[in-house]
Design an enzyme around this catalytic site. Structure first.
Site, PDB file in Angstrom:
ATOM      1  N   ASP A  45       1.068  -1.310   0.015  1.00 28.79           N
ATOM      2  CA  ASP A  45      -0.185  -0.065   0.092  1.00 28.79           C
ATOM      3  C   ASP A  45       0.999   1.396  -0.065  1.00 28.79           C
ATOM      4  OD1 ASP A  45      -2.013   2.006   0.591  1.00 28.79           O
ATOM      5  OD2 ASP A  45      -3.247   0.497   1.487  1.00 28.79           O
ATOM      6  N   ASP A  46       0.837   1.942  -0.953  1.00 28.04           N
ATOM      7  CA  ASP A  46       1.619   3.291  -1.022  1.00 28.04           C
ATOM      8  C   ASP A  46       3.189   3.046  -1.368  1.00 28.04           C
ATOM      9  OD1 ASP A  46      -0.756   4.616  -0.535  1.00 28.04           O
ATOM     10  OD2 ASP A  46      -0.053   5.753   1.316  1.00 28.04           O
ATOM     11  N   CYS A  81      -5.708   4.732  -2.849  1.00 26.23           N
ATOM     12  CA  CYS A  81      -6.005   3.242  -2.852  1.00 26.23           C
ATOM     13  C   CYS A  81      -7.134   2.784  -3.245  1.00 26.23           C
ATOM     14  CB  CYS A  81      -5.511   2.849  -1.195  1.00 26.23           C
ATOM     15  SG  CYS A  81      -6.315   3.856  -0.241  1.00 26.23           S
ATOM     16  N   ASP A 330      -0.817  -0.666  -4.644  1.00 25.14           N
ATOM     17  CA  ASP A 330      -1.933   0.099  -5.112  1.00 25.14           C
ATOM     18  C   ASP A 330      -1.676   1.313  -6.040  1.00 25.14           C
ATOM     19  OD1 ASP A 330      -1.446   1.263  -2.839  1.00 25.14           O
ATOM     20  OD2 ASP A 330      -3.339   0.862  -1.872  1.00 25.14           O
ATOM     21  N   ASN A 331      -0.530   2.204  -5.490  1.00 21.67           N
ATOM     22  CA  ASN A 331      -0.283   3.452  -6.029  1.00 21.67           C
ATOM     23  C   ASN A 331       1.160   3.917  -5.323  1.00 21.67           C
ATOM     24  OD1 ASN A 331      -2.638   4.344  -3.670  1.00 21.67           O
ATOM     25  ND2 ASN A 331      -0.800   5.268  -3.471  1.00 21.67           N
TER      26      ASN A 331
END
Ligand code: NAG
Ligand code: NAG
Ligand code: NAG
Ligand code: NAG
Ligand code: NAG
Length: 595
Positions: A45-46, A81, A330-331
């Site tokens: 995540d991130d 996200c 996700d990003n």
């Protein structure tokens, strides 16, 4: 030590693993090498691709980078996200999921359900194709301790989801296993709990003797958030802080700093819209950002160990050779670039260009490829490698993962990434927590033979163009007003030459491409030049730049322009649309089909 994790549950799931591994291996000996392949998808995540986080993950290097292929031009299409996950699980761009935010009314799990996707997304399709599907970790925002069962996420053989308001609380997580009530793991480290759960689900999958798809979605290196409710509750308060590492990792990497690239806390402002107004960060702020960066890398150490443990099990079960392992995020994330506080949701390279590593049967070891791939491509890719017939409504193309496929794609694959965003941007550190509204924009990232550009239009109609070959840090906006404009026509100057072409030519082509992409569906998103050139004589920006199309692009086309800024995808705000105006396409069908 298993007692630590709420005794009963872990004991119950791990004991068979210790006692029964021989049986499992024998069973698998018969099916593993010849059956349909499995997939393990590790989704952080991130996680950045530009701040060096992967360099601090030795097990990811050992098992994935050294043994697999790294997709250096992999992009998310909406850099936050929940929308990004909705794209991953549906194969559709955010303007086609209409899940454009983390919270209702424009996003979150309730919006996902309202849009009808709970009956129509990857895990459901996998089950229909005969796959068992498993998941642990974060599925969506606003999937909570109160709505987790209304309805239950469909399509899973088994799962153990992190739930809001505890999703981003590293030391006070709550998980919910299929068929059970949510359980608090107060005081235990989220990623370590998840690692146990991943092992338990993997064991279930193996004992079921069916091909499987297992997603493991730890929260690291996302910031820590303590919330006293979810977005469904009254006045929830969210407290952001730097990510929290496991105790055993908290003293590592004391000297590491955010890379001091050309766009790091620069002396002159950069970007557009609210980004262009940011003040240079103080020394104290920069030191905090370095701390934040170290906490991210430290928090990733438990993920790195999780990866090592999963590979050990895949090997022990004898299924490693028949399992694809995907690793992505996700990003992306920025810290200090363009003077930004730690966060995402921008279209700049740090936010959208993210890790994708693939290892598995037929995938080359220790390779890097430059073919352009996005999160809209992953669902089609899973279909492709698992032998499931593709869906026409996928907005992406299957990613080739074998050396031959990649080699062929490097000549022919599409060059563009369609980037979109609606709503707010905010810092996740302790300095300047302003929520910047009107962070709504459309953009194209394109990488072709002889050119690499990022072109964006914000909802206030500011434009950006960066020559990514000469300006990878995106410090020199070629469309900043008025310097780059021909003042007599207020259009981009023909006298400025970029990558060998006049600026006005490049912008006219990219603008038309963006007009198609911003409301495209299915095949039009995959092959947008064909929408503009139904004779199919143009497949690349280079071909579209031919002077025989000057009149078509520079005079005839409607320009992309927003009517106003809005926090969600309301078509009224978004100006001309390819489909709305019926130029050549309606409902995603070429004109010769519907006329
Ligand atoms: C991976 O490739 C690089 C150069 O291409 C080489 O230096 C390195 O030793 C290789 N690593 C492995 C594990 O083969
Ligand atoms: C964990 O969350 C619960 C519920 O909000 C709260 O009562 C408890 O104090 C929290 N524990 C810690 C260690 O933060
Ligand atoms: C969270 O805390 C704020 C501030 O103390 C309070 O106003 C709000 O009602 C709380 N929300 C919930 C859902 O407990
Ligand atoms: C955001 O956009 C709206 C509508 O376009 C406008 O009224 C408002 O002033 C803008 N806000 C800021 C902070 O620019
Ligand atoms: C997207 O959802 C919002 C909120 O429900 C709605 O107002 C909007 O019309 C939807 N957009 C499209 C294109 O359906």
């Amino acid at each position: 030590m298993w007692k630590l994790y709420h005794g009963w549950y872990i004991l119950a799931t791990l004991l068979p693993a210790l006692a029964g591994s021989t049986t499992t291996q024998q069973v698998l000996g018969d099916v593993s090498q010849c059956g349909r392949p499995n997939v393990v998808f590790i989704l952080t995540d991130d996680q950045d691709a530009h701040l060096g986080s992967l360099e601090y993950m030795p097990f990811v290097r050992k098992h994935l980078l050294d043994e697999g292929t790294y997709f250096n031009k992999h992009y998310c299409t909406t850099a936050v996200c929940c929308p990004s996950r909705a794209t991953l699980w549906t194969g559709k761009a955010s303007h086609n999921t209409n899940i454009t935010d983390v919270n209702p009314p424009y996003g979150g799990y309730p919006k996902f359900v309202d849009q009808g996707f709970n009956e129509n997304y990857l895990p459901v399709w996998l089950q229909q194709a005969g796959y068992n599907s498993y998941y642990t970790g974060k599925l969506f925002n606003v999937h909570t301790v109160t709505n987790y069962n209304s309805p239950e996420p469909a399509g899973f053989t088994n799962y153990d989801f992190l739930l809001d308001p505890f999703t981003y609380n590293y030391l006070n997580s709550t998980f919910q296993r299929k068929g059970e009530n949510p359980k608090s793991y107060e005081g235990y480290y989220s990623t370590d709990v998840m690692s146990q759960k991943a092992q338990s689900l993997l064991q279930d999958a193996v004992l079921a003797e069916e091909p499987f798809f297992l997603t493991i979605a730890p929260i690291a290196p996302h910031g820590n958030i303590v919330m006293n409710g979810s977005a469904l509750d009254k006045n929830p308060v969210f407290e952001h802080s730097a990510p929290i590492p496991a105790k055993r990792h908290e003293l590592l990497f004391g000297d590491v700093q955010v890379p001091r690239s050309a766009n790091f806390n620069p002396g002159k402002p950069s970007g557009a819209n609210w980004v262009l107004d940011l003040p240079q960060q103080t020394q104290e702020n920069v030191e905090y950002n370095d701390h934040y960066h170290r906490q991210r890398i430290r928090s990733l150490q438990a993920v790195d160990e999780l990866v090592d443990d999963i590979f050990a099990k895949l090997e022990e079960y004898g299924i490693l050779e028949n399992t694809y392992v995907f690793y992505s995020s996700d990003n992306g994330f920025h810290i200090g670039q363009h003077r930004l506080q730690p966060g995402k949701s921008c279209g700049y390279e740090e936010d959208i260009n993210i890790p994708l590593i693939v290892r598995g049967p037929g995938v080359a070891a220790n390779q890097t490829t430059e073919i352009v791939t996005t999160h809209t491509d992953l669902a089609p890719t899973f279909f492709d490698i698992l032998g499931i017939p593709t869906r026409e409504d996928f907005d992406g193309n299957a990613i080739p993962i074998t050396p031959d496929g990649i080699n062929e794609a490097s000549q022919r694959r599409r060059e563009h990434v369609a980037v979109e965003y609606w709503g707010y941007a905010g810092g996740e550190g302790i300095f300047d927590r302003t929520l910047h509204e009107n962070n709504t924009y459309k953009a194209i990232r394109i990488s072709g033979d002889g050119y690499k550009f990022y072109y964006s239009i914000w909802c206030n109609n500011e434009h950006e163009l960066y020559d990514m070959d000469t300006d990878p840090g995106q410090m020199n906006n070629l469309l900043s007003v008025p310097s780059s404009m021909d003042t007599t026509k207020s259009s981009p100057s023909a006298a400025i030459i970029v990558a060998g072409y006049p600026l006005n030519k490049i912008v006219s082509r990219l603008d038309s491409l963006l007009l198609v992409l911003k409301s495209c569906k299915g095949a039009v998103c995959r092959e947008p030049w064909k929408a503009l050139h139904p004779k199919r004589d143009v497949n690349t920006l280079k071909e579209a730049l031919s002077s025989k199309f000057d009149d078509f692009y520079q005079e005839q086309q409607t320009r992309v322009a927003f009517d106003y800024c809005w926090n969600g995808y309301v078509p009224e705000a978004e100006g001309s649309m390819w489909e709305k105006d019926g130029l050549f396409f309606r409902d995603g069908l070429p004109w010769h089909v519907w006329t």
